[in-house]
Design an enzyme around this catalytic site. Structure first.
Site, PDB file in Angstrom:
ATOM      1  N   TRP A 159       0.842  -1.193   0.000  1.00 36.93           N
ATOM      2  CA  TRP A 159       0.000   0.000   0.000  1.00 36.93           C
ATOM      3  C   TRP A 159       0.886   1.255   0.000  1.00 36.93           C
ATOM      4  CZ3 TRP A 159      -0.330   4.068   3.450  1.00 36.93           C
ATOM      5  CH2 TRP A 159      -1.376   4.964   3.239  1.00 36.93           C
ATOM      6  N   HIS A 160       1.994   1.183   0.747  1.00 39.13           N
ATOM      7  CA  HIS A 160       2.877   2.353   0.809  1.00 39.13           C
ATOM      8  C   HIS A 160       3.558   2.622  -0.524  1.00 39.13           C
ATOM      9  CE1 HIS A 160       2.481   1.981   5.214  1.00 39.13           C
ATOM     10  NE2 HIS A 160       2.771   3.268   5.206  1.00 39.13           N
ATOM     11  N   GLY A 161       3.793   1.592  -1.294  1.00 33.84           N
ATOM     12  CA  GLY A 161       4.441   1.843  -2.582  1.00 33.84           C
ATOM     13  C   GLY A 161       4.798   0.567  -3.305  1.00 33.84           C
ATOM     14  N   PHE A 170       2.146   8.668  -0.842  1.00 29.17           N
ATOM     15  CA  PHE A 170       1.502   7.360  -0.915  1.00 29.17           C
ATOM     16  C   PHE A 170       0.067   7.486  -1.389  1.00 29.17           C
ATOM     17  CE2 PHE A 170       4.562   6.931   2.745  1.00 29.17           C
ATOM     18  CZ  PHE A 170       5.563   6.452   1.939  1.00 29.17           C
TER      19      PHE A 170
END
Lengths: 328, 479
Positions: free
Chosen positions: B326-328, B479
């Site tokens: 989700w962060h990257g 993000f």
């Protein structure tokens, strides 16, 4: 929310603005007596009626010309001073009535014609420049009124981020304190040639990238203010001398990645069709390989400025301008 | 647009004034208009994404609620999730995947890329929408009755960029009954904004002056400096995100809207599970409710042994892997997520054993507690290296540089060190005040003159000490 609450909020904001403006005024006054570029201004104002040759512009001329090599010279250039700032600064002093220079030396280095120069105006200590620059006029002329209004706000609330100025006062200017400014000049004592070849090249690439990448060359606003500056100086009967300052060969190679360096002079000449009396001197390729004359890829050091100033003085005398070298 | 731009100030103040002037039934409209204008300032070309997600998921939630049959309800849930996750995947992950695939293909066979920056905040509002759809499916949430309120739930401007991820159960009722502007809520909001500005512009952005040059060229510095830099970065990233959260929670509060809380002194956590209950709480809760528990339930139904290692290891690993992704995109976020997953599982595995030791230690159990805290803190500090640096390779190179105990290298300018030390002291004071619950609300007990004096001092401190010239965008904004 009732009327009383509303009045209380208004009073809170009003007191805050008053306190901030007062502290800001004290802060600006205090820092002015301590920061190098502000000291330059103070010392210039003391001698402005005697100055006959003035060097203006950004850090390139600031570190390149030793004004004490000729009579009544003053190096009034300060870091990041572009055509927008140069124009309003000159206008301020020329309109003031005490300043009547015979010769004004203006830089024409390519980076001064980049679109980024206008953006820099707002970030360049507005609290100092607001005394010169008519930001509303600048906004109207360049179509950036909103940005210039923000700059005015920054000038009045310069205490915001004031730690930067405090840091400059406490640390960066301590060294300058030891070297008294002579006619606005303070040499940069660093030897670029002492760096390894790899570091020299990397620094040159970094410098050119920082200046030129993603910025439009021959920006219309930069050209507008360049022309306004020439008009203003000629209107006040000063001889305008345009100078392209020397830089290292590695720097010029890096700049080539962004613009056609060889065509730059032709672009400038094209802008001068209505100014036949303007003198144009090109030194950009004068000392490309003498790295011992440089402090970094595009600034001369003390040794370089001594050498360059001699050449400049000779060239000015050769064309018959009233420049008188000071005897040793 | 950042939180210090003239545009943002105009939108907030303008919305407050207009909001106050409009009658209650239309106030949601004022906030929605402000939210769409705010979004358009970021990137007006992506407004359609917001509108399409809003309309489609609103419709889907109503279709879902109408179905009696669970299969059909599931179909509509999947449809809604496909739309939401589809947008998220397309903008955030598609190019990365295609890049990876294309590297195996010849030039003629290469697949086209979207090559667009993802719409700002998509990772945050997508999670809100997913939570809403799942909750409607599970019957925990009624479908939103009012399209305007629902649109505002997705687009509400203070939380648009980076959350907090606030659930529909909390937000929709507030949008149905929007309050008038009151001095109390304005003041409470102002307190949070002031605290947020201190954390973001004074602490985080001043520390960034120290850390950024070192991360940019870490091979040029000594081991000790690199080590110190990691600890300072841990404080920077916390202050940056906590500062952002306080600013947005404060702005929402001024309109009388309560958003989810996001931080509770995370570096005081004694174990990694505790950390995730204190760090980015709104995301942690989302991951717990929509990834961890469902995975656990799914496995439990299929496992005979309730104490199986699968139940201990798989749900945390899956959850933290999702958190990382989700962060990257990219292996570094996978590694970062997996590291946290492993630590979470280890913390569960060893919990009984640790409790037993503490019992035996008696009076000196504080020493063990301190060790637990230290191990957790050091793990967190070191795990940030993969978060901050561009890839696993550079992260490992950074750690290797620390391990070789090199004493030579560049130095940081003394004025930047001086400022960093002052800012770290301020951070400690602020954390101590928060720990002892000495918040700005306590000022209300003091006479007006003293209170205002403290306000002015704090504002001037933010103005003077804040880094507005090289201010960084909020780290979590990316993000």
């Amino acid at each position: 929310m009732n009327r009383k609450d509303f009045s209380r909020i208004v009073l809170f904001i009003a007191i805050f603005v008053l306190v901030e403006l007062s502290l800001n005024a004290l802060f600006v006054k205090w820092s002015r007596t301590r920061l190098g570029y502000k000291k330059t201004r103070t010392s210039f104002e003391m001698v402005q009626d005697q100055v006959s040759i003035v060097i203006i512009g950004d850090s390139h001329p600031e570190y390149a010309v030793q004004p004490y090599q000729f009579e009544n010279g003053y190096n009034f250039a300060t870091a990041a001073e572009n055509y927008f700032l140069q124009y309003y600064k000159m206008k301020h002093y020329l309109d003031g009535g005490e300043f009547h220079p015979d010769i004004v030396v203006v830089p024409i280095d390519p980076h001064l014609f980049l679109s980024s120069q206008l953006d820099k105006v707002g970030g360049h200590d507005p609290a100092f420049w607001i005394e010169y620059v008519d930001y509303i006029d600048l906004g109207h002329q360049t179509g950036t009124l909103q940005n210039q209004l923000v700059t005015i706000l920054k000038a009045r609330f310069s205490l915001a981020g004031g730690l930067r100025v405090l840091k400059m006062v406490l640390w960066q200017d301590r060294e300058r304190e030891a070297v008294p400014k002579i006619s606005g000049f303070d040499p940069w004592e660093r030897d670029f040639s002492s760096l390894s070849e790899k570091d020299q090249k990397q620094e040159s690439i970094n410098r050119a990238t920082f200046q030129f990448r993603r910025h439009q060359y021959l920006d219309e606003n930069a050209i507008l203010y360049f022309c306004k500056l020439i008009d203003l100086l000629e209107e006040k009967d000063s001889q305008v001398v345009l100078v392209w300052y020397p830089t290292t060969g590695t720097y010029l190679e890096s700049v080539e990645n962004y613009i056609d360096v060889d065509a730059h002079l032709d672009h400038v000449k094209a802008l001068l069709s209505d100014h036949p009396s303007v003198l144009l001197l090109d030194y950009h390729d004068l000392l490309p390989d003498h790295l011992e004359y440089y402090a970094d890829p595009d600034h001369l050091n003390g040794l370089g400025s001594e050498k360059f100033t001699q050449i400049l003085v000779d060239d000015l005398m050769d064309v018959g301008l009233p420049v008188f070298p000071v005897d040793e | 647009m950042n939180f210090l731009s003239l545009e943002f100030l105009v939108i907030v103040l303008g919305s407050l004034v207009v909001y106050g002037l409009f009658p209650r039934p239309w106030r949601w409209g004022v906030l929605l208009a402000a939210s769409y204008i705010f979004y358009a300032f970021w990137n007006w070309q992506y407004l359609w994404v917001l509108v399409v997600i809003t309309l489609s998921t609103f419709w889907v939630s109503h279709r879902m609620a109408l179905q009696e049959d669970d299969r059909r309800r599931k179909f509509w849930l999947m449809f809604g999730l496909a739309v939401t996750v589809g947008f998220l995947a397309a903008f955030k992950y598609y190019d990365y995947l295609i890049h990876a695939i294309n590297s195996f293909l010849t030039r003629e066979l290469r697949l086209p890329l979207i090559d667009q920056v993802a719409p700002i905040g998509i990772a945050f509002f997508s999670l809100q929408v997913i939570a809403y759809l799942v909750d409607v499916y599970r019957g925990r949430q009624n479908p939103a009755k009012h399209l305007g309120h629902y649109a505002l739930f997705i687009a509400f401007f203070p939380q648009q960029i980076a959350g907090p991820i606030t659930r529909a159960q909390k937000l929709l009722p507030q949008f149905q009954h929007l309050q008038t502007i009151q001095l109390e809520t304005l003041r409470a909001g102002f307190h949070r904004v002031l605290l947020g500005f201190l954390q973001k512009f004074v602490i985080a952005d001043r520390l960034a002056e120290f850390t950024s040059p070192i991360f940019a060229d870490h091979t040029a510095y000594s081991s000790l400096l690199l080590l110190a830099n990691l600890f300072i970065y841990a404080i920077q990233i916390y202050s940056d995100f906590a500062g952002y959260s306080n600013i947005v929670i404060g702005i929402a509060k001024m309109f009388g809207v309560d958003l989810a809380e996001n931080f509770r002194q995370p570096y005081l956590a004694l174990e990694i599970a505790d950390f995730w209950n204190r760090w980015h709480i709104s995301l942690s809760n989302w991951l717990r409710d929509y990834i961890f528990y469902p995975t656990m339930r799914f496995l439990r139904k299929r496992m005979k042994n309730n104490r199986s290692w699968v139940l201990i290891w798989v749900p945390p690993l899956v959850t933290m892997l999702v958190s990382g992704l989700w962060h990257g995109t990219g292996p570094k976020f996978v590694l970062w997520g997996l590291l946290h997953g492993v630590m979470l599982s280890l913390s569960v595995t060893t919990s009984r054993w640790r409790k037993r030791i503490k019992k035996r230690l008696g009076k000196v159990k504080w020493l063990f507690t301190f060790t637990e805290w230290l191990v957790t803190f050091i793990f967190l500090v070191f795990s940030w290296v993969f978060f901050r640096l561009p890839g696993i390779g550079s992260g490992l190179a950074y750690l290797r540089q620390i391990a070789v105990f090199s004493t030579s290298g560049g130095f940081v300018e003394p004025e930047i060190v001086g400022v960093a030390i002052a800012v770290l002291m301020l951070f400690l004071v602020l954390e101590a005040l928060i720990y002892f619950e000495f918040t700005l609300e306590r000022l209300l007990e003091l006479p007006l003159v003293v209170r205002w004096g403290v306000y002015y001092l704090l504002i001037l401190l933010v103005m003077f000490m804040g880094n507005f010239t090289t201010s960084q965008p909020f780290i979590y904004q990316q993000f």
